[in-house]
Design an enzyme around this catalytic site. Structure first.
Site, PDB file in Angstrom:
ATOM      1  CB  SER A   1      -0.888   0.226   1.323  1.00  0.00           C
ATOM      2  OG  SER A   1      -1.372   1.325   1.380  1.00  0.00           O
TER       3      SER A   1
ATOM      4  CG  HIS B   1      -3.818  -1.517  -1.409  1.00  0.00           C
ATOM      5  ND1 HIS B   1      -5.224  -2.104  -1.729  1.00  0.00           N
ATOM      6  CD2 HIS B   1      -4.112  -0.628  -0.454  1.00  0.00           C
ATOM      7  CE1 HIS B   1      -6.041  -1.860  -0.901  1.00  0.00           C
ATOM      8  NE2 HIS B   1      -5.573  -1.006  -0.193  1.00  0.00           N
TER       9      HIS B   1
ATOM     10  CG  ASP C   1      -5.036   2.524   0.872  1.00  0.00           C
ATOM     11  OD1 ASP C   1      -6.000   1.941   0.688  1.00  0.00           O
ATOM     12  OD2 ASP C   1      -4.051   2.282   1.241  1.00  0.00           O
TER      13      ASP C   1
ATOM     14  CG  MET D   1      -8.306   7.212   2.329  1.00  0.00           C
ATOM     15  SD  MET D   1      -7.365   7.278   3.793  1.00  0.00           S
ATOM     16  CE  MET D   1      -6.643   5.731   3.947  1.00  0.00           C
TER      17      MET D   1
ATOM     18  CG  HIS E   1      -9.152   0.224  -0.218  1.00  0.00           C
ATOM     19  ND1 HIS E   1      -8.784  -0.012   0.960  1.00  0.00           N
ATOM     20  CD2 HIS E   1     -10.531   0.394  -0.112  1.00  0.00           C
ATOM     21  CE1 HIS E   1      -9.482  -0.054   1.859  1.00  0.00           C
ATOM     22  NE2 HIS E   1     -10.686   0.035   1.261  1.00  0.00           N
TER      23      HIS E   1
ATOM     24  CG  MET F   1     -11.112   3.394   2.092  1.00  0.00           C
ATOM     25  SD  MET F   1      -9.648   3.325   3.140  1.00  0.00           S
ATOM     26  CE  MET F   1      -8.625   3.359   1.639  1.00  0.00           C
TER      27      MET F   1
ATOM     28  CG  MET G   1     -11.950  -2.586   5.125  1.00  0.00           C
ATOM     29  SD  MET G   1     -10.276  -2.411   4.244  1.00  0.00           S
ATOM     30  CE  MET G   1      -9.166  -1.362   5.372  1.00  0.00           C
TER      31      MET G   1
ATOM     32  N   GLY H   1      -8.747   4.174   6.921  1.00  0.00           N
ATOM     33  CA  GLY H   1      -8.437   5.312   7.372  1.00  0.00           C
ATOM     34  C   GLY H   1      -6.964   5.762   7.402  1.00  0.00           C
ATOM     35  CG  PHE H   2      -5.502   6.818   9.957  1.00  0.00           C
ATOM     36  CD1 PHE H   2      -4.909   8.308   9.625  1.00  0.00           C
ATOM     37  CD2 PHE H   2      -6.708   6.951  10.258  1.00  0.00           C
ATOM     38  CE1 PHE H   2      -5.655   9.450   9.584  1.00  0.00           C
ATOM     39  CE2 PHE H   2      -7.645   8.219  10.453  1.00  0.00           C
ATOM     40  CZ  PHE H   2      -6.929   9.400   9.905  1.00  0.00           C
ATOM     41  N   GLY H   3      -2.725   4.015   7.901  1.00  0.00           N
ATOM     42  CA  GLY H   3      -2.187   2.975   7.876  1.00  0.00           C
ATOM     43  C   GLY H   3      -1.505   2.864   9.201  1.00  0.00           C
ATOM     44  N   GLY H   4      -0.658   1.727   9.545  1.00  0.00           N
ATOM     45  CA  GLY H   4       0.017   1.356  10.747  1.00  0.00           C
ATOM     46  C   GLY H   4      -0.848   1.035  12.040  1.00  0.00           C
TER      47      GLY H   4
ATOM     48  CG  ASP I   1      -6.407  -2.692   3.260  1.00  0.00           C
ATOM     49  OD1 ASP I   1      -5.169  -2.580   3.842  1.00  0.00           O
ATOM     50  OD2 ASP I   1      -6.922  -1.983   2.456  1.00  0.00           O
ATOM     51  N   GLY I   2      -5.161  -4.164   6.442  1.00  0.00           N
ATOM     52  CA  GLY I   2      -4.939  -3.392   7.744  1.00  0.00           C
ATOM     53  C   GLY I   2      -4.279  -4.429   8.758  1.00  0.00           C
ATOM     54  N   GLY I   3      -3.300  -3.842   9.033  1.00  0.00           N
ATOM     55  CA  GLY I   3      -2.268  -4.618  10.093  1.00  0.00           C
ATOM     56  C   GLY I   3      -1.818  -5.792   9.403  1.00  0.00           C
TER      57      GLY I   3
ATOM     58  N   GLY J   1       1.169  -2.154   4.081  1.00  0.00           N
ATOM     59  CA  GLY J   1       1.429  -0.983   3.909  1.00  0.00           C
ATOM     60  C   GLY J   1       2.704  -0.743   4.735  1.00  0.00           C
ATOM     61  CB  SER J   2       3.350   0.281   8.141  1.00  0.00           C
ATOM     62  OG  SER J   2       2.328  -0.457   8.709  1.00  0.00           O
TER      63      SER J   2
HETATM   64  C1  DX5 Z   1      -6.431   1.708   5.662  1.00  0.00           C
HETATM   65  C2  DX5 Z   1      -5.826   1.389   4.252  1.00  0.00           C
HETATM   66  C3  DX5 Z   1      -4.521   0.427   3.885  1.00  0.00           C
HETATM   67  C4  DX5 Z   1      -3.520   0.903   4.865  1.00  0.00           C
HETATM   68  C5  DX5 Z   1      -2.693  -0.272   5.520  1.00  0.00           C
HETATM   69  O1  DX5 Z   1      -7.508   2.395   5.618  1.00  0.00           O
HETATM   70  O2  DX5 Z   1      -7.041   0.837   3.311  1.00  0.00           O
HETATM   71  O3  DX5 Z   1      -4.620  -0.012   2.999  1.00  0.00           O
HETATM   72  O4  DX5 Z   1      -2.473   1.507   3.971  1.00  0.00           O
HETATM   73  O5  DX5 Z   1      -1.722   0.021   6.212  1.00  0.00           O
HETATM   74  P1  DX5 Z   1      -0.986  -1.046   7.150  1.00  0.00           P
HETATM   75  O6  DX5 Z   1      -0.807  -2.178   6.358  1.00  0.00           O
HETATM   76  O7  DX5 Z   1       0.162  -0.362   7.786  1.00  0.00           O
HETATM   77  O8  DX5 Z   1      -2.097  -1.519   8.034  1.00  0.00           O
HETATM   78 ZN    ZN Z   2      -6.388  -0.039   1.425  1.00  0.00          ZN
END
Ligand code: DX5
Ligand code: ZN
Length: 229
Positions: free
Chosen positions: A13, A36, A38, A40, A69, A71, A140, A145-148, A178-180, A200-201
């Site tokens: 991501s 990927h 994102d 938003m 993706h 959002m 999800m 909304g946010f990475g990490g 997707d997420g964590g 992502g992270s």
């Molecule tokens: C969050 C995004 C994800 C995000 C994942 O809303 O849809 O794609 O980048 O980031 P990580 O892998 O760090 O959780």
């Molecule tokens: Zn995403």
């Protein structure tokens, strides 16, 4: 061009990448299956990222297909344009879609794979009959909304139920998480039946992003249930 035969696909991501150097950041994960992206809109989620012009430019800057993706509110209005802009896969959130079946058909008509995403509190059961209209389902594993953010273990039963539902209907569709998703959570996702992993992270915060992609893929493939392959 698409690695559709792959047992486990890893989609880094770019939300965790440096937005001022997106072309280079895309090159840094050249072994990835998809990139990927994102999108938003600060309405569907409390964050604002990028839109169509950036997707159009990114499309020209990399050979890796784009997994967009969305959002955003009003995906019925905006999603087909992402397919037209060259995204290989377009994911809308069912919570925001007015007519998900029509929307999935429009995305496919533009030549992209159509995917539908579920927030953590959205159940899969009401959408069982829609699955044949889709190429991929995104579950999800954090609030979008946010990475990490920390992976939500409580989503694993939903992943299992979704995969069983797809098997019951004989559908070849992909199941994305997707997420964590990281080295410490990807195996649980794969065991539960996911086969497309957004990270992502875990990728972009690594010293060697391409190495992180390869390592995640290997972990996921080792953990995948044998009957799926
Ligand atoms: C969050 C995004 C994800 C995000 C994942 O809303 O849809 O794609 O980048 O980031 P990580 O892998 O760090 O959780
Ligand atoms: Zn995403």
């Amino acid at each position: 061009m698409l690695n559709t035969g792959r047992m486990a696909q890893i989609n880094p991501s770019i939300l965790s990448a440096d937005f001022a150097r997106l072309a280079e950041e895309a090159q840094a994960v050249a072994g990835a299956d998809w990139l990927h992206v994102d999108v938003m809109d600060n309405h569907f989620v409390p964050n604002l990222t990028l839109g169509l012009p950036v997707v159009e430019s990114l499309r020209k800057a990399t050979d890796t297909p784009l997994d967009c993706h969305l959002m955003i509110e009003q995906p019925d209005r905006w999603a087909p344009a992402y397919a037209e802009a060259g995204a290989g896969s377009v994911t809308f959130h069912v919570e925001a879609a007015a007519a998900p079946v029509r929307l999935a058909r429009e995305i496919r008509a533009q030549g992209a794979r159509a995917a539908m995403a579920l927030r953590p509190a959205t159940p899969i059961e009401p959408y069982e009959d829609l699955l044949p209209e889709l190429d991929m389902l995104l579950i999800m594993t954090v609030e979008p909304g946010f990475g990490g953010q920390a992976f939500l273990d409580i989503m694993l039963p939903k992943i299992r139920r979704a995969r069983r539902m797809m098997d019951r209907h004989g559908l070849e569709m992909w199941l994305q998480v997707d997420g964590g998703v990281s080295a410490s959570t990807i195996e649980r996702c794969a065991e539960a039946g996911a086969d497309v992993f957004v990270a992502g992270s875990a990728v972009y915060n690594a010293d060697d992003p391409a190495g992180a992609v390869a390592a995640l893929r290997e972990q996921a493939e080792r953990a995948a249930p044998a009957h799926r392959h």
